[in-house]
Design an enzyme around this catalytic site. Structure first.
Site, mmCIF file in Angstrom:
data_model
loop_
_atom_site.group_PDB
_atom_site.id
_atom_site.type_symbol
_atom_site.label_atom_id
_atom_site.label_comp_id
_atom_site.label_asym_id
_atom_site.label_seq_id
_atom_site.Cartn_x
_atom_site.Cartn_y
_atom_site.Cartn_z
ATOM 1 N N PHE A 148 0.837 -1.212 0.000
ATOM 2 C CA PHE A 148 0.000 0.000 0.000
ATOM 3 C C PHE A 148 0.869 1.260 0.000
ATOM 4 O O PHE A 148 0.627 2.202 -0.766
ATOM 5 C CB PHE A 148 -0.915 -0.035 1.237
ATOM 6 C CG PHE A 148 -1.800 1.164 1.414
ATOM 7 C CD1 PHE A 148 -2.725 1.531 0.444
ATOM 8 C CD2 PHE A 148 -1.741 1.922 2.589
ATOM 9 C CE1 PHE A 148 -3.564 2.631 0.629
ATOM 10 C CE2 PHE A 148 -2.579 3.017 2.783
ATOM 11 C CZ PHE A 148 -3.487 3.378 1.801
ATOM 12 N N THR A 182 7.910 -4.876 1.347
ATOM 13 C CA THR A 182 7.977 -5.960 2.334
ATOM 14 C C THR A 182 6.956 -7.067 2.117
ATOM 15 O O THR A 182 7.152 -8.166 2.610
ATOM 16 C CB THR A 182 7.818 -5.395 3.761
ATOM 17 O OG1 THR A 182 6.696 -4.506 3.785
ATOM 18 C CG2 THR A 182 9.052 -4.638 4.183
ATOM 19 N N ILE A 214 1.225 -16.938 6.978
ATOM 20 C CA ILE A 214 0.756 -17.642 8.170
ATOM 21 C C ILE A 214 -0.632 -17.093 8.505
ATOM 22 O O ILE A 214 -0.809 -15.873 8.524
ATOM 23 C CB ILE A 214 1.734 -17.400 9.354
ATOM 24 C CG1 ILE A 214 3.124 -17.905 8.982
ATOM 25 C CG2 ILE A 214 1.225 -18.063 10.627
ATOM 26 C CD1 ILE A 214 4.215 -17.459 9.956
ATOM 27 N N THR A 221 5.761 -6.565 13.282
ATOM 28 C CA THR A 221 6.599 -7.271 12.313
ATOM 29 C C THR A 221 7.208 -6.343 11.270
ATOM 30 O O THR A 221 8.328 -6.574 10.805
ATOM 31 C CB THR A 221 5.794 -8.385 11.627
ATOM 32 O OG1 THR A 221 4.464 -7.919 11.387
ATOM 33 C CG2 THR A 221 5.706 -9.613 12.504
ATOM 34 N N GLY A 222 6.482 -5.277 10.911
ATOM 35 C CA GLY A 222 7.038 -4.325 9.953
ATOM 36 C C GLY A 222 8.248 -3.607 10.553
ATOM 37 O O GLY A 222 9.283 -3.438 9.896
ATOM 38 N N ASP A 223 8.107 -3.216 11.800
ATOM 39 C CA ASP A 223 9.200 -2.518 12.489
ATOM 40 C C ASP A 223 10.408 -3.438 12.679
ATOM 41 O O ASP A 223 11.557 -3.034 12.485
ATOM 42 C CB ASP A 223 8.723 -2.037 13.864
ATOM 43 C CG ASP A 223 7.509 -1.127 13.751
ATOM 44 O OD1 ASP A 223 7.447 -0.354 12.784
ATOM 45 O OD2 ASP A 223 6.629 -1.209 14.626
HETATM 46 P P1 ATP Z 1 4.781 -1.179 7.723
HETATM 47 O O1 ATP Z 1 5.075 -1.268 9.173
HETATM 48 O O2 ATP Z 1 5.789 -0.425 6.966
HETATM 49 O O3 ATP Z 1 3.384 -0.778 7.449
HETATM 50 P P2 ATP Z 1 4.315 -3.938 6.741
HETATM 51 O O4 ATP Z 1 2.878 -3.728 6.492
HETATM 52 O O5 ATP Z 1 5.138 -4.500 5.664
HETATM 53 O O6 ATP Z 1 5.092 -2.673 7.168
HETATM 54 P P3 ATP Z 1 3.906 -6.380 8.054
HETATM 55 O O7 ATP Z 1 2.636 -6.528 7.293
HETATM 56 O O8 ATP Z 1 3.915 -6.622 9.488
HETATM 57 O O9 ATP Z 1 4.468 -4.926 7.945
HETATM 58 O O10 ATP Z 1 4.990 -7.322 7.320
HETATM 59 C C1 ATP Z 1 6.375 -7.269 7.551
HETATM 60 C C2 ATP Z 1 6.990 -8.638 7.332
HETATM 61 O O11 ATP Z 1 6.487 -9.530 8.322
HETATM 62 C C3 ATP Z 1 6.672 -9.291 5.991
HETATM 63 O O12 ATP Z 1 7.682 -9.035 5.054
HETATM 64 C C4 ATP Z 1 6.663 -10.788 6.351
HETATM 65 O O13 ATP Z 1 7.988 -11.280 6.258
HETATM 66 C C5 ATP Z 1 6.275 -10.824 7.796
HETATM 67 N N1 ATP Z 1 4.868 -11.171 8.035
HETATM 68 C C6 ATP Z 1 3.904 -10.370 8.553
HETATM 69 N N2 ATP Z 1 2.745 -11.022 8.664
HETATM 70 C C7 ATP Z 1 2.958 -12.276 8.206
HETATM 71 C C8 ATP Z 1 2.151 -13.456 8.053
HETATM 72 N N3 ATP Z 1 0.856 -13.464 8.400
HETATM 73 N N4 ATP Z 1 2.725 -14.563 7.548
HETATM 74 C C9 ATP Z 1 4.006 -14.575 7.199
HETATM 75 N N5 ATP Z 1 4.821 -13.509 7.317
HETATM 76 C C10 ATP Z 1 4.322 -12.378 7.816
HETATM 77 N N1 PLP Z 2 3.679 1.815 16.668
HETATM 78 C C1 PLP Z 2 2.524 1.679 17.321
HETATM 79 C C2 PLP Z 2 2.235 2.533 18.493
HETATM 80 C C3 PLP Z 2 1.632 0.728 16.900
HETATM 81 O O1 PLP Z 2 0.491 0.610 17.574
HETATM 82 C C4 PLP Z 2 1.942 -0.076 15.780
HETATM 83 C C5 PLP Z 2 1.019 -1.075 15.314
HETATM 84 O O2 PLP Z 2 -0.005 -1.331 15.870
HETATM 85 C C6 PLP Z 2 3.148 0.078 15.138
HETATM 86 C C7 PLP Z 2 3.987 1.051 15.615
HETATM 87 C C8 PLP Z 2 3.599 -0.696 13.942
HETATM 88 O O3 PLP Z 2 3.403 -2.058 13.914
HETATM 89 P P1 PLP Z 2 3.848 -2.915 12.618
HETATM 90 O O4 PLP Z 2 5.319 -3.136 12.722
HETATM 91 O O5 PLP Z 2 3.054 -4.163 12.721
HETATM 92 O O6 PLP Z 2 3.518 -2.152 11.377
HETATM 93 NA NA NA Z 3 7.210 -1.811 5.864
HETATM 94 MG MG MG Z 4 3.035 -2.101 9.626
#
Ligand code: ATP
Ligand code: PLP
Ligand code: NA
Ligand code: MG
Ligand code: MG
Length: 297
Positions: A148, A182, A214, A221-223
């Site tokens: 996104f 990601t 999963i 997980t993004g962080d």
């Molecule tokens: P941002 O924080 O920038 O919005 P994001 O949306 O990419 O990042 P996540 O959706 O948490 O953050 O994904 C980050 C990583 O976590 C992915 O690259 C993947 O490796 C892993 N991940 C997150 N959710 C899953 C899942 N349900 N199954 C497998 N891997 C996952």
């Molecule tokens: N920081 C705060 C305070 C949050 O509540 C969240 C998600 O809920 C995040 C950061 C980022 O989380 P993510 O790594 O899953 O994108």
């Molecule tokens: Na990201």
């Molecule tokens: Mg995120």
């Protein structure tokens, strides 16, 4: 190049649970980095919970800390890491921090996770989009948008691998030499696309890592992913695909442990609010077994 560094990490802090700095600082320390966290917010827990109360730092308060560090000549950093930023004024101050740090260390690597939303939904004010596009992307060294966010930054839909690679090309032209999208959701899988433009005028080296989804929803997980990419790409500066393999393999081992622990405790991981098992996964962070291989284009 050194395989370690000093990281200034501007992210959220949650008292309970692992997002923002709570998800980024410990892994970077395990990988050998000195990390100085600035907490952009202090909340009792994260957005995955029904309430979140606490304090929010404003741009002036961020600058006060930077000023203080400068007065004591403590502003030498090899890396700046930023994650969730909730207002235009704070993001503008972060831009001033980038300039200040680069005036002290011109080699500073700025790793930016342009957190704006996910799956079509915003979790920041929409005015941040143009600031990221016009001012932040041009000064970032590495960018880690999700699908996104990559669409918002490029103004194009991303529905295929080809679209993802094109988005990386577009973003390289705007500034950053390293980009990871990601997770592009295709056919129930997550496709990570990485791209490293080593020299201007040369095509970037691009790769993908396929990650089975999963059936659970994780927070933090993004962080964590962005922190791991910083940690490993600095150790393998010319081998971005290897850095991504290590980061993904650590993260997936952690997610597997998280899901398994909830299952053994009798919970359904699809219906409970999962908290990642970060501390319990320290061996997977320090020395991941590479089970997720990059396919080079
Ligand atoms: P941002 O924080 O920038 O919005 P994001 O949306 O990419 O990042 P996540 O959706 O948490 O953050 O994904 C980050 C990583 O976590 C992915 O690259 C993947 O490796 C892993 N991940 C997150 N959710 C899953 C899942 N349900 N199954 C497998 N891997 C996952
Ligand atoms: N920081 C705060 C305070 C949050 O509540 C969240 C998600 O809920 C995040 C950061 C980022 O989380 P993510 O790594 O899953 O994108
Ligand atoms: Na990201
Ligand atoms: Mg995120
Ligand atoms: Mg996501």
């Amino acid at each position: 190049p050194s395989d370690t560094g000093r990281v200034l990490s501007i992210e959220s802090h949650t008292v309970q649970g692992y997002v923002g700095n709570k998800a980024a600082v410990f892994p970077l320390q395990l990988l050998g980095y000195d990390v100085d966290p600035i907490n952009s917010v202090q909340l009792e827990d994260h957005a995955g919970y029904p309430t979140f109360k606490g304090q929010v730092l404003n741009g002036q308060q961020l600058w006060d800390i930077i000023d203080g560090l400068q007065a004591n000549q403590l502003l030498y950093y090899t890396h700046l890491l930023t994650g969730y930023i909730g207002s235009v004024s704070f993001l503008n101050t972060v831009l001033e921090v980038v300039s200040k740090l680069r005036s002290i260390n011109p080699e500073l690597t700025y790793v930016c996770d342009p957190v704006m939303g996910d799956e079509g939904k915003f979790y920041v004010p929409q005015e941040l989009v143009s600031v990221y596009r016009e001012k932040v992307v041009p000064v970032a060294s590495m960018l880690t948008p999700n699908q996104f966010e990559a669409e918002l930054l490029t103004g194009s839909r991303i529905q295929s691998e080809g679209d993802g690679r094109e988005a990386c090309n577009f973003l390289h032209a705007a500034g950053p030499s390293k980009i990871v999208i990601t997770g592009i959701s295709i056919d129930g899988k997550l496709l990570l696309i990485g791209s490293h433009k080593k020299e201007k005028g040369q095509p970037p080296k691009q790769f993908k890592i396929v990650i089975p989804k999963i059936p659970a929803y994780f927070t933090g997980t993004g962080d964590l992913m962005t922190a791991l990419l910083l940690g490993w790409s600095n150790k393998y500066p010319d081998n971005f695909d290897k850095a991504a393999e290590l980061a993904v393999s650590s993260l997936q081992a952690l997610l597997e442990r998280t899901v398994n622990e909830y299952k053994s405790a009798g919970h359904d991981p699809q219906s409970t609010n999962l908290e990642i098992r970060l501390i319990q996964s320290q061996d997977d962070i320090r020395s991941p077994q590479v089970k997720f291989k990059a396919e080079i284009y």
